[in-house]
Design a protein around this motif. Structure first.
Motif, PDB file in Angstrom:
ATOM      1  N   ALA A  27      -7.954   1.011  -9.604  1.00 33.17           N
ATOM      2  CA  ALA A  27      -8.916   0.210  -8.869  1.00 33.17           C
ATOM      3  C   ALA A  27      -9.369   0.818  -7.362  1.00 33.17           C
ATOM      4  CB  ALA A  27      -8.206  -1.221  -8.859  1.00 33.17           C
ATOM      5  N   ASP A  67       1.233   0.352 -11.312  1.00 37.91           N
ATOM      6  CA  ASP A  67       0.484   1.242 -10.118  1.00 37.91           C
ATOM      7  C   ASP A  67      -0.545   1.904 -10.847  1.00 37.91           C
ATOM      8  OD1 ASP A  67       2.564   0.314  -8.328  1.00 37.91           O
ATOM      9  OD2 ASP A  67       4.008   2.056  -8.962  1.00 37.91           O
ATOM     10  N   CYS A 127      -6.953  -5.453 -12.937  1.00 41.44           N
ATOM     11  CA  CYS A 127      -5.687  -5.675 -11.927  1.00 41.44           C
ATOM     12  C   CYS A 127      -5.549  -7.380 -11.909  1.00 41.44           C
ATOM     13  CB  CYS A 127      -6.150  -5.169 -10.469  1.00 41.44           C
ATOM     14  SG  CYS A 127      -6.035  -3.284 -10.441  1.00 41.44           S
ATOM     15  N   THR A 156      -3.535  -0.291 -10.507  1.00 38.63           N
ATOM     16  CA  THR A 156      -3.966  -0.596  -8.993  1.00 38.63           C
ATOM     17  C   THR A 156      -4.491   0.759  -8.581  1.00 38.63           C
ATOM     18  OG1 THR A 156      -1.570  -0.427  -8.265  1.00 38.63           O
ATOM     19  CG2 THR A 156      -2.257  -2.521  -8.642  1.00 38.63           C
ATOM     20  N   ASN A 157      -3.979   1.777  -8.579  1.00 37.52           N
ATOM     21  CA  ASN A 157      -4.256   2.884  -8.215  1.00 37.52           C
ATOM     22  C   ASN A 157      -5.864   3.460  -8.867  1.00 37.52           C
ATOM     23  OD1 ASN A 157      -2.155   3.517  -6.496  1.00 37.52           O
ATOM     24  ND2 ASN A 157      -1.198   4.639  -8.234  1.00 37.52           N
ATOM     25  N   SER A 195     -12.018  -2.098 -13.467  1.00 41.54           N
ATOM     26  CA  SER A 195     -10.696  -1.901 -12.776  1.00 41.54           C
ATOM     27  C   SER A 195     -10.106  -3.215 -12.042  1.00 41.54           C
ATOM     28  CB  SER A 195     -10.734  -0.679 -11.907  1.00 41.54           C
ATOM     29  OG  SER A 195     -10.828   0.403 -12.654  1.00 41.54           O
ATOM     30  N   GLU A 196     -11.033  -3.930 -11.296  1.00 34.38           N
ATOM     31  CA  GLU A 196     -10.666  -5.141 -10.725  1.00 34.38           C
ATOM     32  C   GLU A 196     -10.341  -6.048 -11.763  1.00 34.38           C
ATOM     33  OE1 GLU A 196     -14.016  -6.077  -8.212  1.00 34.38           O
ATOM     34  OE2 GLU A 196     -13.929  -4.348  -6.861  1.00 34.38           O
ATOM     35  N   LYS A 220       3.524  -5.696 -12.089  1.00 28.57           N
ATOM     36  CA  LYS A 220       3.410  -4.639 -11.301  1.00 28.57           C
ATOM     37  C   LYS A 220       2.931  -3.451 -12.416  1.00 28.57           C
ATOM     38  CE  LYS A 220       5.378  -1.144  -8.479  1.00 28.57           C
ATOM     39  NZ  LYS A 220       6.886  -0.596  -7.706  1.00 28.57           N
TER      40      LYS A 220
END
Length: 476
Positions: free
Chosen positions: A281, A275, A112, A278-279, A108-109, A273
C-alpha cells in the motif's frame, strides 16, 4: 644752451611716443573667475542597449509567428507557438499511468482495510476460533454469532392468500406444543410458488417476531395473517446465525471477542498484521505520487511551447519564422528594451583612465536641415577589455541619454564627456600660459611672471598663484 634743451625735449617726446605705440600693440586679458571643464571628445554610434534574445527551451516546428522586425511588443505578448503534439501524447500516457497507479493504490488500500474484521450482524458470540498471535488465512472463520432474541418463521400460504399479503402486515404465530400466540409481521413474500406434499402448491412467506424467552431454533410454528392461514407448519430460525470470516491472511494482533459477549453490526472485532499488504500500500501510494508529479511536470511544459516577449521592447532581429524548426537554446529573435537607445564611443587608451560611470556628457548630431541637436547624457559603463588596432587600444564607453527623440540606431554622433569640472576658479585663456609663465604688462613693459596652474580645459587654464584679477596678461 637753449638749443640743446630743445633737442633733448624733442628726443624725450619721440621716446614717449614710441613707448605708447608699443603698449598699444599688446592684446591683453585679465584673469577672471569662472568654471573650467576638462572634456574628452570623440565620435560615437547610436545603438540599442542590453538587447534581449528570445530563446526557446524546447524544440519543434513553429506553427505561428505573430510579429515582424521593428514591431513594438509588450512583456507577455505571444511571439511564437511551437507544435506540442508530442507533449500532448506524453500527457495522455501520463494520465493513463496515473489512473493505473490510483487503481492499484485503491486495491492495496482496500486489502489493508480488510486487515480489520467487522461483525456483519448483531448478535451474541457463541464460539471463537482463534487467539491473539495466531496466523490465519483469508476466508478463515474467526467466530460464530447468533441473534436468539429475534426469530424468523417461513411457512407456505395458498397462492391466492399470498397475493393479498404485503410486507409489514400483522401476523399471529402459534406454537403447536405450547399455549398462547406471538404477534409478528410479514417480512418477505417469495416471488414464485413452491410444490408441496400431496400435489399442493404454495407461496412461502417469511415472518419476523420477538422471542418470548423460551424458544430455540428447534421449535415449529404456524401462522395466520388476517383470515389467511398457512398451509403447514414451519421451523423457527434465529434471525442471525452466521460466522465472522477474515478477508485477508495475517497474524492476529487484537481480538475483541469472547464467547457469550454481544456484538453489533459493523463493530471491529479483530485486527491482523500483514507487512506485505501494508508495504504494498505504501509503495502504491508512492507510485501514485510519482505518476501525479510526472503528469504535473508534463502539463507545466505546455507553456514552454508558447514563446512570449520577456520585456517591453522593439524587435531587432527575427531569425525564425512560421514553418521553421526551432531548436532548444537557439535564439529565435532579439529585442531591445523600450526607450533603450544609447551611444557607444570608442575612447583612446590615453584618455580612458579619466572616464568612469556617472560622468556628465553630451551628444550632438546635425539633422537634415543642418540644425545641431544636443542631448544630455551620462556615462553608464566602461568596458574593461579594449580592442587593439594599428597599435592603439580603444575602450567602449556607453552613454545613456535623457532624451532619444529623433535618434535612430546606427547614427553617428559627436560625444563630449566631462572628465573634470571646477567652479569659481581664477582662469586665463590657455594660449596666454606657457608652462608656468605668463607675460604681464607692467608700466608699459612685458614682464615674465611665474604662476602656479591647476586644471586645464575648454580653452582655459586655472591660475592658483602668481596673479590677481587686476593683472593685464598679454595674449600671444
Amino acid at each position: 644752451m637753449k638749443r640743446k634743451w630743445m633737442v633733448l625735449l624733442c628726443a624725450l617726446s619721440l621716446l614717449a611716443a614710441a613707448g605708447c605705440q608699443k603698449e598699444a600693440d599688446y592684446q591683453t586679458v585679465t584673469p577672471e573667475v569662472g568654471t573650467i571643464e576638462n572634456r574628452v571628445e570623440d565620435t560615437g554610434t547610436v545603438a540599442w542597449r542590453d538587447p534581449t534574445s528570445v530563446i526557446p527551451v524546447v524544440s519543434g516546428k513553429v506553427v505561428s509567428c505573430a510579429f515582424e522586425e521593428g514591431d513594438a511588443v509588450t512583456a507577455g505578448q505571444t511571439l511564437y507557438v511551437i507544435d506540442s503534439g508530442d507533449l500532448e501524447d506524453q500527457i495522455t500516457q501520463a494520465r493513463l499511468s496515473l489512473k493505473t497507479a490510483q487503481a492499484g493504490a485503491a486495491q492495496s488500500e482496500a486489502a489493508c482495510a480488510d486487515l480489520t474484521v467487522y461483525a456483519s450482524a448483531s448478535g451474541t458470540v457463541t464460539a471463537v476460533y482463534c487467539h491473539v498471535g495466531d496466523y490465519i488465512g483469508a476466508g478463515t472463520a474467526v467466530a460464530q454469532i447468533q441473534d436468539s432474541a429475534n426469530l424468523t418463521l417461513t411457512v407456505p400460504f395458498a397462492p391466492a392468500d399470498a397475493a393479498s399479503l404485503v410486507p409489514g402486515a400483522a401476523a399471529v404465530i402459534t406454537f403447536p406444543n405450547q399455549s398462547g400466540t406471538v404477534t409478528g409481521a410479514v417480512e418477505r413474500i417469495y416471488d414464485t410458488p413452491t410444490a408441496l406434499s400431496g400435489g399442493r402448491e404454495g407461496v412461502y412467506v417469511e415472518l419476523s417476531f420477538q422471542n418470548p424467552g423460551t424458544l430455540t431454533d428447534a421449535a415449529t410454528a404456524t401462522a395466520a395473517v388476517g383470515a389467511a392461514a398457512c398451509m403447514e407448519a414451519g421451523a423457527v430460525c434465529y434471525a442471525t446465525q452466521q460466522s465472522i470470516y477474515a478477508a485477508q491472511s495475517g497474524q492476529v494482533l487484537t481480538l475483541d471477542l469472547e464467547t457469550g459477549s454481544a456484538v453489533t453490526q459493523g463493530q471491529a472485532v479483530l485486527t491482523l498484521k500483514n507487512d506485505a499488504l501494508t508495504n504494498a500500500a505504501v509503495n502504491a501510494g508512492l507510485s501514485v505520487e510519482t505518476a501525479r508529479t510526472n503528469l504535473e511536470q508534463l502539463e507545466a511544459k505546455r507553456s514552454d511551447y508558447t514563446i512570449a516577449a520577456p520585456i517591453d521592447g522593439t524587435i531587432l532581429t527575427r531569425s525564425v519564422k512560421a514553418g521553421d524548426f526551432a531548436s532548444a537554446a537557439a535564439p529565435m529573435a532579439t529585442l531591445a528594451p523600450a526607450h533603450a537607445l544609447c551611444v557607444n564611443a570608442e575612447i583612446d587608451e590615453i584618455y580612458i583612465d579619466r572616464i568612469w560611470p556617472g560622468q556628465e556628457a553630451c551628444v550632438q548630431f546635425a539633422d537634415d536641415s543642418g540644425v545641431e541637436r544636443t542631448y544630455a547624457a551620462q556615462v553608464r559603463r566602461v568596458d574593461e577589455n579594449g580592442v587593439t588596432s594599428g597599435g592603439v587600444t580603444d575602450y567602449t564607453v556607453e552613454l545613456v541619454l535623457e532624451d532619444t527623440s529623433r535618434l535612430k540606431a546606427g547614427m553617428n554622433v559627436s560625444v563630449s564627456i566631462v572628465t573634470q569640472r571646477k567652479e569659481g576658479c581664477l582662469r586665463l585663456p590657455s594660449e596666454a600660459v606657457s608652462g608656468s609663465t605668463v607675460q604681464v604688462l607692467r608700466d608699459g613693459q612685458a614682464v615674465s611672471v611665474s604662476v602656479t596652474t591647476g586644471i586645464t580645459g575648454g580653452g582655459y587654464t586655472e591660475i592658483t598663484a602668481g596673479l590677481t584679477g587686476d593683472d593685464a596678461v598679454i595674449l600671444p
